[in-house]
Design a protein around this motif. Sequence first.
Motif, PDB file in Angstrom:
ATOM      1  N   THR A  46      -7.074   9.805  -5.693  1.00 30.38           N
ATOM      2  CA  THR A  46      -6.845   8.521  -5.053  1.00 30.38           C
ATOM      3  C   THR A  46      -5.987   8.778  -3.816  1.00 30.38           C
ATOM      4  O   THR A  46      -4.815   9.144  -3.932  1.00 30.38           O
TER       5      THR A  46
ATOM      6  N   THR B 161      -6.312   4.062   4.794  1.00 25.35           N
ATOM      7  CA  THR B 161      -5.484   2.924   4.422  1.00 25.35           C
ATOM      8  C   THR B 161      -6.392   1.721   4.177  1.00 25.35           C
ATOM      9  O   THR B 161      -7.595   1.777   4.444  1.00 25.35           O
ATOM     10  N   THR B 162      -5.821   0.651   3.665  1.00 21.75           N
ATOM     11  CA  THR B 162      -6.576  -0.584   3.457  1.00 21.75           C
ATOM     12  C   THR B 162      -5.808  -1.767   4.019  1.00 21.75           C
ATOM     13  O   THR B 162      -4.597  -1.700   4.236  1.00 21.75           O
TER      14      THR B 162
ATOM     15  N   THR C 198       2.855   1.018  -7.453  1.00 24.13           N
ATOM     16  CA  THR C 198       2.959   1.350  -6.029  1.00 24.13           C
ATOM     17  C   THR C 198       3.449   0.128  -5.277  1.00 24.13           C
ATOM     18  O   THR C 198       3.544  -0.956  -5.815  1.00 24.13           O
TER      19      THR C 198
ATOM     20  N   GLU D 208      -6.805   9.997   7.416  1.00 24.85           N
ATOM     21  CA  GLU D 208      -5.719   9.071   7.091  1.00 24.85           C
ATOM     22  C   GLU D 208      -6.316   7.737   6.658  1.00 24.85           C
ATOM     23  O   GLU D 208      -6.695   6.914   7.488  1.00 24.85           O
TER      24      GLU D 208
ATOM     25  N   GLY E  31       0.806  -1.210   0.000  1.00 29.91           N
ATOM     26  CA  GLY E  31       0.000   0.000   0.000  1.00 29.91           C
ATOM     27  C   GLY E  31       0.841   1.263   0.000  1.00 29.91           C
ATOM     28  O   GLY E  31       1.970   1.276   0.484  1.00 29.91           O
ATOM     29  N   LYS E  32       0.272   2.327  -0.553  1.00 34.29           N
ATOM     30  CA  LYS E  32       0.991   3.600  -0.634  1.00 34.29           C
ATOM     31  C   LYS E  32       0.012   4.758  -0.760  1.00 34.29           C
ATOM     32  O   LYS E  32      -0.985   4.661  -1.482  1.00 34.29           O
ATOM     33  N   ALA E  33       0.298   5.877  -0.042  1.00 33.75           N
ATOM     34  CA  ALA E  33      -0.488   7.094  -0.195  1.00 33.75           C
ATOM     35  C   ALA E  33      -0.184   7.701  -1.559  1.00 33.75           C
ATOM     36  O   ALA E  33       0.952   7.696  -2.018  1.00 33.75           O
TER      37      ALA E  33
ATOM     38  N   TRP F 187      -5.257   6.566  -1.388  1.00 32.63           N
ATOM     39  CA  TRP F 187      -4.463   5.410  -0.975  1.00 32.63           C
ATOM     40  C   TRP F 187      -4.677   4.304  -1.989  1.00 32.63           C
ATOM     41  O   TRP F 187      -5.775   4.172  -2.565  1.00 32.63           O
ATOM     42  N   GLN F 188      -3.655   3.510  -2.218  1.00 21.34           N
ATOM     43  CA  GLN F 188      -3.816   2.347  -3.087  1.00 21.34           C
ATOM     44  C   GLN F 188      -2.948   1.202  -2.597  1.00 21.34           C
ATOM     45  O   GLN F 188      -1.744   1.357  -2.429  1.00 21.34           O
ATOM     46  N   GLN F 189      -3.583   0.060  -2.388  1.00 20.65           N
ATOM     47  CA  GLN F 189      -2.862  -1.158  -2.019  1.00 20.65           C
ATOM     48  C   GLN F 189      -2.812  -2.070  -3.236  1.00 20.65           C
ATOM     49  O   GLN F 189      -3.812  -2.598  -3.684  1.00 20.65           O
TER      50      GLN F 189
END
Length: 255
Positions: A162, A54-55, A219, A52, A41-43, A164-166
């Motif tokens: 977007t 996240t996943t 990512t 904040e 995952g990455k911001a 956050w993306q994991q």
Amino acid sequence: MSSRRMTIATGSLLTASFSAVMIFSFSAGADDEGPMSGKGGKAVDKAPAGVELTTLLPEKIEVDNSSKETAITATVKNGGTKDSGAIRLLVVGFDGLSVKGVEGCAEIAEKDLPEGSNSGFACAIDNLAAGKSKSYAVDATFDLKKEGKICLPVQDADGKKTFWQQGPVPFGANNPSPNAPATPLLLGTDNSPVTPGSDKAGGDKSGGAKSGGKELPKTGPADRILPLGAVGAALISAGAAGLWWTQRRPERSGS
């Protein structure tokens, strides 16, 4: 109290106690999802102040070797100090992993899927309070003859940003067991196909989706970003609307 009445009372008490233990044990087991991880995952875009996002994905899943079916829990979390407002979670499958359904979410039309993906669902969230999380039951299939990846982007309501993306992050096993009832797969592990010499990823070995013949940014460990192309689509679930991807590319001089 007579001996007979005492026996009946004692028996009823034991039965009630046993029932309570059974109910408690079942509830605890149902809520036990196992270890979860934000690996890969990455911001991406900056979230609103105090938010904040996240996943999380399970560190381990199991694939039924006969039906190819598997179940995955996708969780989005707001670890900030302020409510998120309207957001959405996307659940997208790549290569050998196909997303068949996400509880409470709308399927993304095939024409609007990012290049390289095979399936996807969009989950509209009106608001995620500070410190809270929301989990979704994901039904999927996994072709053990291929690598398989999943991606969880968290966007604003209209998909322009977007936060956050994991992923796309792989699930896999170094030594799949085709003769066993089920094959355990680990998050962040490239799958070694059951059939020797088969095409492991059905295409690009790096696992990156492509758009217009070019590999997309990345990512996580591979630093890969899911494509967010400017194509419109509608969320087909009742009460949900406005699904589209937003292309994130720098402007070219002289274009």
